[in-house]
Design a protein around this motif. Structure first.
Motif, PDB file in Angstrom:
ATOM      1  N   ILE A  21      -6.775 -37.214  10.306  1.00 54.41           N
ATOM      2  CA  ILE A  21      -7.648 -36.220  11.297  1.00 54.41           C
ATOM      3  C   ILE A  21      -8.862 -36.039  10.504  1.00 54.41           C
ATOM      4  N   PRO A  22      -9.564 -36.102  11.377  1.00 53.67           N
ATOM      5  CA  PRO A  22     -11.224 -35.031  10.732  1.00 53.67           C
ATOM      6  C   PRO A  22     -10.984 -33.922  10.769  1.00 53.67           C
ATOM      7  N   GLY A  23     -12.014 -33.315  10.516  1.00 51.63           N
ATOM      8  CA  GLY A  23     -12.026 -32.116  10.961  1.00 51.63           C
ATOM      9  C   GLY A  23     -11.594 -30.816   9.821  1.00 51.63           C
ATOM     10  N   PRO A  24     -11.444 -29.926   9.803  1.00 53.46           N
ATOM     11  CA  PRO A  24     -10.908 -28.530   8.864  1.00 53.46           C
ATOM     12  C   PRO A  24      -9.717 -28.886   8.588  1.00 53.46           C
ATOM     13  N   VAL A  25      -9.013 -28.882  10.424  1.00 52.88           N
ATOM     14  CA  VAL A  25      -7.310 -27.989  10.391  1.00 52.88           C
ATOM     15  C   VAL A  25      -7.158 -29.532  10.172  1.00 52.88           C
ATOM     16  N   LYS A  26      -6.064 -29.583   8.858  1.00 53.38           N
ATOM     17  CA  LYS A  26      -4.928 -31.303   9.102  1.00 53.38           C
ATOM     18  C   LYS A  26      -3.853 -30.634   8.920  1.00 53.38           C
TER      19      LYS A  26
END
Length: 181
Positions: free
Chosen positions: A44-49
């Protein structure tokens, strides 16, 4: 970000700490329960996982894995699931040869409609993580342009926003299709 990718943002330190904890857990399980470990998380890219959509994608991956190992007569010795803001994780020690398990996980990653987001690692003992290349398979493709995913990611060919929208579209299409059947 996409409407379904809201959640608690993780810092680089949070992600690195989660990686350290994951590695400790893998070592513990291999040292205490067996020689073959499957570790599962999501790309999952980005800061929200972690959020409800990510949890649904992850749970679908575990479901598919359990169906596949049952069909291949693999026995789970011990398993653990962790749901944290740094991303959900699943670990299983199995009675099955590591290469056979790697073949099973590659098939899920390559054939399941959400498989491109799945990240299965198979460990044969503490020091040997099996690779796709070792199994005679090509590296994973980028979600958007079908180039080598590793190189595409490192060169940042696509924005996080583009990748998130693609994952949302894949997930919503998949979950709507199974709901309607």
């Amino acid at each position: 970000m996409g409407i379904y990718f809201q959640g608690e943002e993780q810092s680089l330190q949070d992600i690195l700490k989660a990686r350290e904890i994951r590695q400790q857990r893998q070592r513990y399980l291999l040292n205490n329960f067996g020689n073959t470990l499957v570790s599962f998380k999501l790309n999952i890219p980005g800061p929200v996982k972690y959020n409800p959509l990510i949890k649904s994608i992850f749970d679908e991956g575990i479901k598919e894995f359990k169906i596949a190992i049952k069909n291949n007569q693999a026995k789970i010795i011990v398993e653990e699931v962790s749901y944290t803001n740094s991303g959900p994780e699943y670990f299983a020690i199995l009675e099955k040869e590591a290469k056979a398990l790697k073949s099973i996980t590659i098939e899920i990653e390559d054939k399941h409609p959400l498989g491109r987001v799945y990240d299965f690692d198979v460990w044969e003992g503490l020091e040997h993580q099996l690779s796709r290349e070792e199994m005679g398979m090509s590296p994973r493709e980028c979600l958007l342009c079908h180039q080598n995913a590793f190189f595409c990611s490192r060169s940042r060919n696509h924005s996080v926003k583009e990748l998130i929208y693609k994952i949302e579209d894949m997930a919503l299409e998949y979950f709507n299709s199974i709901k309607n059947n």
